[in-house]
Motif scaffolding. Structure first.
Motif, PDB file in Angstrom:
ATOM      1  N   UNK A 160     -28.265  -9.999  12.947  1.00 53.42           N
ATOM      2  CA  UNK A 160     -28.820  -9.146  11.911  1.00 53.42           C
ATOM      3  C   UNK A 160     -30.336  -9.078  11.967  1.00 53.42           C
ATOM      4  N   UNK A 161     -30.972 -10.239  12.074  1.00 54.43           N
ATOM      5  CA  UNK A 161     -32.422 -10.282  12.015  1.00 54.43           C
ATOM      6  C   UNK A 161     -33.086  -9.422  13.071  1.00 54.43           C
ATOM      7  N   UNK A 214     -38.733 -15.879  12.493  1.00 55.22           N
ATOM      8  CA  UNK A 214     -38.743 -15.829  11.028  1.00 55.22           C
ATOM      9  C   UNK A 214     -40.151 -15.628  10.469  1.00 55.22           C
ATOM     10  N   UNK A 215     -41.166 -16.047  11.223  1.00 55.36           N
ATOM     11  CA  UNK A 215     -42.545 -15.914  10.756  1.00 55.36           C
ATOM     12  C   UNK A 215     -43.202 -14.603  11.192  1.00 55.36           C
ATOM     13  N   UNK A 243     -40.872 -15.925   6.519  1.00 54.13           N
ATOM     14  CA  UNK A 243     -40.705 -17.238   5.894  1.00 54.13           C
ATOM     15  C   UNK A 243     -41.109 -18.310   6.889  1.00 54.13           C
ATOM     16  N   UNK A 244     -41.561 -19.425   6.383  1.00 53.96           N
ATOM     17  CA  UNK A 244     -41.954 -20.538   7.242  1.00 53.96           C
ATOM     18  C   UNK A 244     -41.408 -21.833   6.658  1.00 53.96           C
ATOM     19  N   UNK A 270     -34.671 -14.393   8.390  1.00 56.06           N
ATOM     20  CA  UNK A 270     -35.365 -15.626   8.018  1.00 56.06           C
ATOM     21  C   UNK A 270     -34.405 -16.781   7.765  1.00 56.06           C
ATOM     22  N   UNK A 271     -33.094 -16.524   7.882  1.00 58.77           N
ATOM     23  CA  UNK A 271     -32.099 -17.582   7.686  1.00 58.77           C
ATOM     24  C   UNK A 271     -30.909 -17.368   8.602  1.00 58.77           C
TER      25      UNK A 271
END
Length: 301
Positions: free
Chosen positions: A16-17, A93-94, A116-117, A168-169
């Motif tokens: 997805x990301x 994610x970052x 997100x980090x 991010x997850x």
């Protein structure tokens, strides 16, 4: 441990990301705010201060205080869990998605809400959405249980999906966040006797927040203990002076204005990480002001 990390990182192999169209990413960047700390604090603060004057979802202020306490406990708990487990987020994610259609003035804000980090397990958004929206379903007296928990299920699902779309997850992060959220909410609802003793949940947030300072001294742990301590101190001093509902519409509006200012302070402090001492004092002041808003509104009106 290494084999567990390999399994953990393979639970969502970038399905997805980063793969969604730009319009979908923008939509889920907005949806994810339904589980963000600033929104949950604002939502709980409005319900607490507004009482029965909040259309359709008005609740007694004591139960509104229970929802605020859930937010504070969530912030404290997620800091401890991530600080102990220290499991990574997905690659990238970052890194924010391309800034299409975003005015330059909002560019930094967009980057903040789409990236997100730090450790990723469990998902804080999934945990917070489950606890707070689930808590609302328990204490709101309007509508059937089926409708209330149906709405909660939709919100939690969308928030959890948004974390995957934004990349991010991992799936296991959001699944664990939901499961943890259900278990913790059940315990806290029992402890507070269906939201009628919010001071017990506030004290729980103080204890967990204090533990977080020793487990992993971070901005989140300092913000959690600051908000929990400020909220607990003020509630202990003003609980008896706060009526279950505002006596007049003017009083409710005045108190809501005070609460909105407090929520704004909390949100700004949480988004822009500052020095630890400033963070502690600011979150303590913001939460304390929000809880004291009904008394301030009554006097000003």
């Amino acid at each position: 441990m290494n084999s567990f990390v390999v399994w953990y990182e393979s639970t969502l192999p970038d399905m997805l990301g980063g793969q969604a169209p730009w319009a979908v990413i923008l939509l889920f960047a907005l949806i994810t705010q339904l589980g963000d700390v600033w929104f949950l604090f604002l939502l709980s603060g409005v319900l607490y201060v507004g009482g029965e004057y909040v259309p359709y979802v008005g609740i007694e202020r004591r139960r509104g205080m229970f929802i605020i306490a859930l937010v504070l406990t969530y912030v404290a708990l997620i800091g401890v869990l991530k600080g102990v487990l220290l499991l990574p987020r997905p690659p990238g994610a970052t890194e924010p998605p391309p800034l299409r259609w975003i005015p330059s003035i909002f560019a930094n804000l967009f980057i903040i809400i789409t990236t997100a980090k730090g450790p990723g397990f469990p998902s804080g958004h999934a945990l917070g959405a489950t606890m707070v929206w689930g808590g609302l379903a328990l204490v709101i007296g309007h509508g059937s249980y089926r409708v209330r928990f149906g709405i909660t299920g939709v919100v939690v699902t969308l928030v959890s999906l948004s974390r995957l779309v934004l990349g991010v997850h991992y799936f296991v992060d959001v699944l664990a966040g939901i499961i943890f959220g259900i278990v913790v909410l059940g315990i806290l609802n029992w402890l507070a006797e269906n939201g009628t003793h919010p001071e017990r949940v506030l004290l729980t947030a103080v204890v967990i927040g204090s533990l977080g300072l020793f487990v992993n001294l971070t901005f989140e742990s300092v913000a959690a203990i600051g908000g929990a301590v400020g909220g607990w101190i003020v509630w202990q001093n003003v609980a008896e002076a706060i009526p279950d509902h505002p006596s007049t519409e003017r009083e409710a509006i005045t108190a809501l204005f005070v609460g909105m200012i407090a929520s704004g302070i909390f949100g700004v402090v949480y988004i822009f990480n500052g020095p630890y001492l400033f963070t502690f004092l600011s979150t303590a002041t913001a939460v304390g002001t929000a809880i004291g808003a009904p008394v301030i509104g009554k006097r000003l009106s």
